[in-house]
Design a protein around this motif. Sequence first.
Motif, short mmCIF file in Angstrom:
data_model
loop_
_atom_site.label_atom_id
_atom_site.label_comp_id
_atom_site.label_asym_id
_atom_site.label_seq_id
_atom_site.Cartn_x
_atom_site.Cartn_y
_atom_site.Cartn_z
N VAL A 49 1.21 -1.64 -0.51
CA VAL A 49 -0.07 -0.22 0.07
C VAL A 49 0.51 1.77 -0.29
N PRO A 56 -4.58 6.14 0.77
CA PRO A 56 -3.75 4.93 0.69
C PRO A 56 -4.18 4.19 -0.85
N GLN A 57 -3.62 3.54 -1.53
CA GLN A 57 -3.98 2.65 -2.72
C GLN A 57 -3.05 1.37 -2.84
N ILE A 58 -3.98 0.39 -2.76
CA ILE A 58 -2.99 -0.83 -3.50
C ILE A 58 -2.33 -0.75 -4.53
N LYS A 69 -9.46 -2.35 -0.33
CA LYS A 69 -9.43 -1.41 0.54
C LYS A 69 -9.67 -0.38 1.86
N THR A 123 -6.02 -0.29 3.56
CA THR A 123 -5.92 0.47 3.00
C THR A 123 -5.28 1.44 4.36
#
Length: 502
Positions: A93, A105-107, A130, A133
């Motif tokens: 992340v 925050p994103q994967i 989701k 994150t």
Amino acid sequence: MNGVTLSNVKKRGTKANSRKHRSVFLPGEDQPDMGAMKRFSTLFSSFRGKISKDRTGKEPDLPASTELSHVEEKAKEQRYASGQFFFEYLVVVRPKKTKDGIYEPQIIYQFPKKDGMVRFQKEEEEKTLKALTLFCFPEGVNWAPLSEYPSETFSFVLTDVDGTRKNGYCRRLLPDGKGARLPEAYCIISNLACFGLFSKIFDEVEQRRKFSMAMIYPFMQSLRESAFPAPGHTVNIKSFIPERGTEIISLTRPTDSWLEHVDFRTLFKCLSDEEVLQVFAATVLERRIIFIADELGTLSQVIHAVAVLLYPFIWQHTLISIVPEILIDVVMAPTPYLLGVQKSLADQATDQTELLVVDLSEGRKETFIKCMGDEDTILPHKLKDEIKQALSAKNEKSSLEELNRVVPEAFLPFFIKTVGHFAKYIVRKGKDQRGEFQRTNFCKAIESKSTRRFVKTFVQTQMFDLFIQEMEQRPASQDGTGLFDKKIAEYQKRMREKAKKN
């Protein structure tokens, strides 16, 4: 272990009427029959719903069922029971700048990719990822590129609506490079609880990240194909790193499985023995406790260590080792909890009444920002002194292994001496019949007035209630076979030998 329904978190009211079915759900909910492992069940699903609501501005639809077929579920259970998988998946992340100029925050990486899912399963998987994150970056959107950032390791626990428990392990680090850049969080989701082992795995992941993300994949693939070792056993993983060649990485699981998710060093580094005892006393009486710290690793390690001090009892209420900013309203819950809150959010968490707020920060002015005032008088004076005396066997240089010996030997005798006679007061009408606990006679049997006073309060807690229910339902053939039973027998034997000498 966590159990707060977030959609109702701002409602206030009375606790459930029945002590036997006291729940960590908030007023307005009717969940009396849920087991201890499900007491956090609505948190994760409600959290995912909260994310959807925040993104769309609408109430989320009820999630479709994600139940597998009986054959699929059985196969999954057998894989995990056999120890086939170390982990379910690894995600990476990283905060990314949005059109609004904030960092969300994103994967950016997931292993393994889950293929073959039908639509509703894929949607549920996406909601789960989701949500993760925000546990990896609980501070919310307050991020900016950094030139220095010390790596840190922390953990959390998730339980879904079906009671399935998952452990989250995170290592946050700043990737190698020049100039200001954003940190990354490597998060492993596993059904297995073993903080020390996964911390070592992250050491290997971090070494590989210095070369490239691509180096992480073969190592995690080899790990996932290896069997999780039994307590006290070792698994060897073959791995390749440029400039070092092929290596054999040995991962050993601790012998005492109930201690493998805890590191007592952080607890006793942050708090004095006397302060630990006051926290222990408040925890034993199932009070609301908030821990404050800057470091995520400090919060998760201290909270897990405090929970282990209760052995053989299990904390049955809300436990969130790191509260994401989006969930900060959980501090308003009127039921018992153990919460870890970052110092930047402390002002939002400490305006409640009737709770213990423990500051773990370095350079703090005071440890207990808020308290009930009686924490140092809850435990019987003589038994409290015995714990302090036993803890004196450790020092600042004590290793993890030494602490894993000294600390249980200090706290376990407390429960042996206060409630260790419980088995004598579980009466069975027949060998295979369910036992019935004689609560009144159990309390009367305690000679010390101060100990009896403490026990009369302790037996009203949910952790004791559920412990006794398990003992009542346990087959008579298993009486005396548990670790706590054996420790009680050893203590009673020592007392008999001592009496003979006198």
